[in-house]
Design an enzyme around this catalytic site. Sequence first.
Site, short mmCIF file in Angstrom:
data_model
loop_
_atom_site.label_atom_id
_atom_site.label_comp_id
_atom_site.label_asym_id
_atom_site.label_seq_id
_atom_site.Cartn_x
_atom_site.Cartn_y
_atom_site.Cartn_z
N GLY A 183 6.72 5.87 -3.27
CA GLY A 183 8.12 5.62 -3.56
C GLY A 183 8.60 6.28 -4.84
O GLY A 183 9.69 5.97 -5.34
N SER A 195 5.09 9.25 -0.74
CA SER A 195 6.15 10.27 -0.77
C SER A 195 5.90 11.41 0.21
O SER A 195 6.22 12.56 -0.08
CB SER A 195 6.34 10.79 -2.19
OG SER A 195 6.76 9.73 -3.05
N GLU A 247 -3.53 5.96 -0.27
CA GLU A 247 -2.19 6.01 -0.84
C GLU A 247 -2.28 5.90 -2.36
O GLU A 247 -2.38 4.78 -2.89
CB GLU A 247 -1.34 4.87 -0.30
CG GLU A 247 -1.20 4.86 1.20
CD GLU A 247 0.00 4.03 1.65
OE1 GLU A 247 0.92 4.62 2.22
OE2 GLU A 247 0.03 2.83 1.38
N ASN A 276 5.88 2.54 7.56
CA ASN A 276 5.87 1.24 6.91
C ASN A 276 7.31 0.97 6.44
O ASN A 276 7.75 1.52 5.45
CB ASN A 276 4.90 1.29 5.72
CG ASN A 276 4.90 0.02 4.90
OD1 ASN A 276 5.52 -0.97 5.28
ND2 ASN A 276 4.22 0.04 3.77
N TRP A 277 8.00 0.13 7.20
CA TRP A 277 9.42 -0.12 6.88
C TRP A 277 9.57 -1.01 5.64
O TRP A 277 10.67 -1.20 5.14
CB TRP A 277 10.12 -0.77 8.07
CG TRP A 277 10.26 0.14 9.28
CD1 TRP A 277 9.81 1.43 9.39
CD2 TRP A 277 10.89 -0.17 10.52
NE1 TRP A 277 10.13 1.93 10.64
CE2 TRP A 277 10.80 0.97 11.36
CE3 TRP A 277 11.54 -1.31 11.03
CZ2 TRP A 277 11.33 1.00 12.66
CZ3 TRP A 277 12.06 -1.28 12.33
CH2 TRP A 277 11.95 -0.12 13.13
N LYS A 278 8.50 -1.61 5.18
CA LYS A 278 8.52 -2.53 4.02
C LYS A 278 9.60 -3.60 4.20
O LYS A 278 9.88 -3.97 5.34
CB LYS A 278 8.70 -1.73 2.72
CG LYS A 278 7.64 -0.62 2.60
CD LYS A 278 7.53 -0.03 1.23
CE LYS A 278 6.46 1.07 1.24
NZ LYS A 278 6.21 1.62 -0.08
N GLY A 332 6.53 5.60 4.10
CA GLY A 332 7.44 4.54 3.69
C GLY A 332 8.88 4.99 3.84
O GLY A 332 9.46 5.00 4.93
N GLY A 333 9.48 5.41 2.73
CA GLY A 333 10.91 5.77 2.70
C GLY A 333 11.36 6.67 3.84
O GLY A 333 12.39 6.41 4.49
N GLU A 357 1.16 -2.64 -2.56
CA GLU A 357 2.16 -3.64 -2.98
C GLU A 357 1.63 -5.06 -2.77
O GLU A 357 1.92 -5.97 -3.54
CB GLU A 357 3.48 -3.40 -2.24
CG GLU A 357 4.18 -2.16 -2.78
CD GLU A 357 5.01 -1.37 -1.78
OE1 GLU A 357 5.39 -1.92 -0.73
OE2 GLU A 357 5.26 -0.18 -2.06
N HIS A 395 -2.21 -3.07 1.52
CA HIS A 395 -1.25 -2.13 0.93
C HIS A 395 -1.18 -2.37 -0.57
O HIS A 395 -1.29 -3.51 -1.03
CB HIS A 395 0.13 -2.32 1.57
CG HIS A 395 1.09 -1.24 1.17
ND1 HIS A 395 1.77 -1.29 -0.01
CD2 HIS A 395 1.42 -0.08 1.76
CE1 HIS A 395 2.50 -0.19 -0.12
NE2 HIS A 395 2.31 0.56 0.94
P1 PGA Z 1 6.57 6.10 0.43
O1 PGA Z 1 5.65 4.81 0.75
O2 PGA Z 1 6.39 7.05 1.61
O3 PGA Z 1 7.94 5.58 0.32
O4 PGA Z 1 6.05 6.69 -0.83
C1 PGA Z 1 4.41 4.93 1.40
C2 PGA Z 1 3.78 3.57 1.56
O5 PGA Z 1 3.86 2.76 0.63
O6 PGA Z 1 3.17 3.28 2.62
#
Ligand code: PGA
Length: 247
Positions: A170, A210, A164, A9-11, A231-232, A94, A92
């Site tokens: 994050g 994470s 998640e 997930n590149w956000k 994500g990251g 967010e 998600h």
């Molecule tokens: P993260 O994000 O790996 O940076 O914690 C995961 C996500 O929100 O899909």
Amino acid sequence: MARKIVAGNWKMNLTLQDGVKLIDALNHMKAPEGVELIVFPSHMLVPEINRLSNGIEVGVQNFSEHTEGAYTGETSLDQVKSCGVEVALIGHSERRQIFGESHEVLKMKVNHALAEDVNFVFCCGEPLEIREAGSEYAFVKAQLEESLFHIPDVNMSNTVIAYEPVWAIGTGRTATAQQAEEMHANIRKWVAEVYGEDVAKDVTILYGGSCKPGNANELFAGANVDGGLIGGASLSAESFMEIARSF
Ligand code: PGA
């Protein structure tokens, strides 16, 4: 049988040029056998990344629950499909927390994706205060019941759920392998209660929060952990691929 999937997930990260570099680097790496790879870039990058991708599926992070019309700034599933994209994230944390997407809206998105034949990864997970209050199972179960568990059996078998925990996204604070496995085992059990054991075995359940090369191996060792939503660590080709090789 559940599939093995590692999704990035590149956000709202990476310019078009950075995204092109990343997909190019991924194209040149050897992907592990038996693991499906997906990346979810920002909408603006999707057509170009999809054109360049060699073997990695490209999806969207979000889409509108509406079909078309006066919804400034939104993207319809028809538009998504016209770019050759057939998979989307739904719900998600967010989207839920920052953009206020409710159970009802997410249910509409699930129904819209089914009607349009678009696959989806349905995200769920509890915030920190819910975990600290010991209510994480009831909370996640309600997210699934409110927006997902109304779909027909035939669609459920093909569904991907991403667990998640919001407190792990994050933050660098990962759920322990045991915490992840316990929630995943419960999710599969709840699916079985509604849809039966055979369907539950087919549902793919990813962990996100994470997840990185240093902990993916331990997390993916859980009997009910079928991969990750990253994500990251998906913003670097090396770490994303290393996670994909962690089974
Ligand atoms: P993260 O994000 O790996 O940076 O914690 C995961 C996500 O929100 O899909």
